[in-house]
Design an enzyme around this catalytic site. Structure first.
Site, PDB file in Angstrom:
ATOM      1  N   HIS A  21      31.387  19.651  -3.040  1.00 55.39           N
ATOM      2  CA  HIS A  21      29.679  18.668  -2.894  1.00 55.39           C
ATOM      3  C   HIS A  21      29.240  19.693  -2.099  1.00 55.39           C
ATOM      4  O   HIS A  21      29.392  20.285  -1.360  1.00 55.39           O
ATOM      5  CB  HIS A  21      30.498  18.006  -1.622  1.00 55.39           C
ATOM      6  CG  HIS A  21      31.487  16.844  -2.288  1.00 55.39           C
ATOM      7  ND1 HIS A  21      32.333  16.561  -1.813  1.00 55.39           N
ATOM      8  CD2 HIS A  21      31.529  15.911  -3.916  1.00 55.39           C
ATOM      9  CE1 HIS A  21      33.052  15.056  -2.790  1.00 55.39           C
ATOM     10  NE2 HIS A  21      32.696  15.447  -4.008  1.00 55.39           N
ATOM     11  N   GLU A  63      29.873  17.024  -8.865  1.00 57.25           N
ATOM     12  CA  GLU A  63      29.964  15.807  -9.638  1.00 57.25           C
ATOM     13  C   GLU A  63      28.360  14.910  -9.031  1.00 57.25           C
ATOM     14  O   GLU A  63      29.050  14.168  -8.068  1.00 57.25           O
ATOM     15  CB  GLU A  63      31.848  15.047  -9.228  1.00 57.25           C
ATOM     16  CG  GLU A  63      31.513  15.129  -7.553  1.00 57.25           C
ATOM     17  CD  GLU A  63      32.363  14.506  -7.208  1.00 57.25           C
ATOM     18  OE1 GLU A  63      32.374  12.968  -7.330  1.00 57.25           O
ATOM     19  OE2 GLU A  63      32.836  14.762  -6.232  1.00 57.25           O
TER      20      GLU A  63
END
Length: 484
Positions: free
Chosen positions: A439, A477
């Site tokens: 992330h 993602e």
């Protein structure tokens, strides 16, 4: 030759100078009496060229073969050597021809000559693979009419010749066991015993792909001060809120503090991932796999991540002329006090952050309340919310938070996690035991841009490869509404 300074991730640097037939490496840290790597050495570096007709003088006189780059069978292979100017795909060759061995009163004599040679090879290759990338496209008959973008690509390799220092008995075998060099000839061979003329080890090479997957801590490390308290920071935890490295002070260090009361920790962080008090490498291979369960999911027991404040990745980036580093944030909400200048046994003068340096929690509060970041992360609000967010990530068993820094200045926040236990693993299905994910957010506007993104993103992936060789995939993602 593009790079004349080779800046190692442990803070040391070498001046690289072209000499007749090769390249000379000279340490810029001559004051380091206990340095493990010698202060200088010379490598013979040249390029092989294929030719239909070998040059008439390609075979040197018998009395000069000891100094030449002639090898048995060279004429039959119809190759000739030329001066190295820029890297080629797989025609470059090198060997160490000379090592500067100063008196033992100036530099610590090597405990293991083989490991010292391995260090010199690693540093030489570190410089070489920072040179301009050659054209990777292969020129084959089958693809002669294929557009350039469709041509097959090869591996960038450099060959290690059994000359000079590398003629030592069993030296190449030891280097191969270390994983530093390789050969495609993986047979036992027909010779019952190996001799200097044996061809079994004459075609060793190092590929760029394999080199960057070798943990540098195997070959490069620095010595810590004799008194560990000299490296303790003046922070509430005696755990460094590291001033990540800058060009002048690549290795972070701290000023003395008094470890009193309940704040004295069981863990005394070192001066970065390359510090060693035992004159031995700081790298250990991943442990054997053991399994546990999380929410009914079976997965490997994960190793503990780096400690709060610990710098776990450092690298100098020539294209921007800055050090890139990653460290774990510190939960303390107090600003880092001024620590003045200090010295370590691994580098010269150390520069530390000024009094106004905000805490990691202050940085996270600032970044998460940026409208651009808040729209993606949804963690805007009072500082208590970011403190809870950081606390949760510091106690997570499958991920850990990261602060990225350019020349010591924090620029972004990241999380590195194991995919299998993450909610992403349940959504995609079939995640491997060692797949990792990232992330990310860039909080400082001055460090945005595609060029820097490519650098720090590849560095994070690089860390994942180094942390566990069993990792085969690293995932991102992005949100479904992410326009980039």
């Amino acid at each position: 030759m593009r790079n004349t300074i080779c800046r190692l991730p442990n803070g040391q640097s070498y001046t690289v100078t072209p000499v007749f037939g090769g390249v000379n490496f000279k340490s810029n840290d001559m004051h380091l009496k206990d340095s493990i790597i010698p202060p200088g050495w010379t490598i013979v570096l040249y390029t092989n060229q294929n030719t239909d007709q070998p040059a008439q003088d390609s075979v040197p006189p018998e009395e000069e073969r000891g100094r030449s780059r002639y090898t048995q069978g060279e004429a039959e292979e119809k190759t000739r050597t030329t001066r190295f100017t820029t890297p080629t795909l797989n025609d470059d060759c090198f060997y160490i021809s000379f090592i500067v061995n100063p008196p033992s009163t100036d530099f610590k004599p090597p405990v293991s000559p083989t490991r010292q040679i391995a260090m010199m090879i690693w540093v030489s290759l570190y410089w070489y693979f920072h040179e301009p990338e050659p054209d990777l496209h292969l020129q084959t008959d089958a693809a002669s009419q294929t557009p350039l973008t469709g041509k097959p690509k090869g591996e960038w390799r450099i060959h290690l010749k059994r000359e000079g220092i590398f003629k030592g008995r069993n030296l190449l075998q030891k280097l191969e066991r270390m994983g530093l060099i390789a050969s495609e000839e993986s047979s036992v061979g027909l010779e019952p015993s190996e001799t200097q003329e044996s061809g079994a080890w004459s075609r060793m090479f190092v590929s760029r792909r394999s080199f960057w997957q070798i943990d540098p801590r195997i070959f490069v490390f620095t010595l810590v001060p004799a008194n560990p308290l000299h490296s303790a920071p003046s922070s509430p935890f005696i755990s460094p809120r590291f001033a990540s490295p800058s060009r002048e002070s690549p290795i972070p260090t701290e000023s003395p503090a008094s470890p009193t009361g309940k704040d004295f920790p069981l863990h005394m962080p070192n001066e970065g991932p390359f510090a060693s008090s035992s004159h031995l490498p700081t790298y250990f291979p991943p442990p054997p796999t053991q399994y546990t369960f999380t929410n009914g999911l079976r997965h490997p027991v994960r190793p503990k991540p780096p400690h709060q404040g610990e710098v776990f990745y450092i690298r100098f980036i020539p294209s921007v002329g800055q050090y890139l580093s990653f460290r774990v944030p510190i939960l303390s909400s107090s600003a880092t006090p001024s620590r003045g200048h200090g010295h370590s046994h691994s580098t010269s003068s150390i520069e530390v952050p000024p009094q106004t340096t905000p805490s990691d929690l202050d940085l996270l509060h600032k970044w998460m309340n940026d409208p651009r970041v808040s729209a993606a992360w949804g963690e805007g609000g009072p500082k208590e919310k970011q403190e809870k967010f950081l606390r949760n990530n510091l106690t997570s068993r499958h991920s850990f938070p990261v602060i990225g820094c350019w020349d010591g200045k924090p620029f972004g926040y990241f999380e590195i996690y194991w995919v299998k236990e993450d909610r992403l693993g349940a959504l995609i299905g079939g995640a491997d035991n060692y797949d990792r994910g990232i992330h990310l957010l860039v909080g400082e506007q001055e460090y945005r841009g595609s060029h820097r993104v490519a650098i720090w993103l590849s560095a994070l992936v690089h860390y994942c490869w180094l942390a566990d060789p069993r990792t085969q995939t690293v995932m991102l993602e992005p949100r479904v509404d992410n326009e980039k």
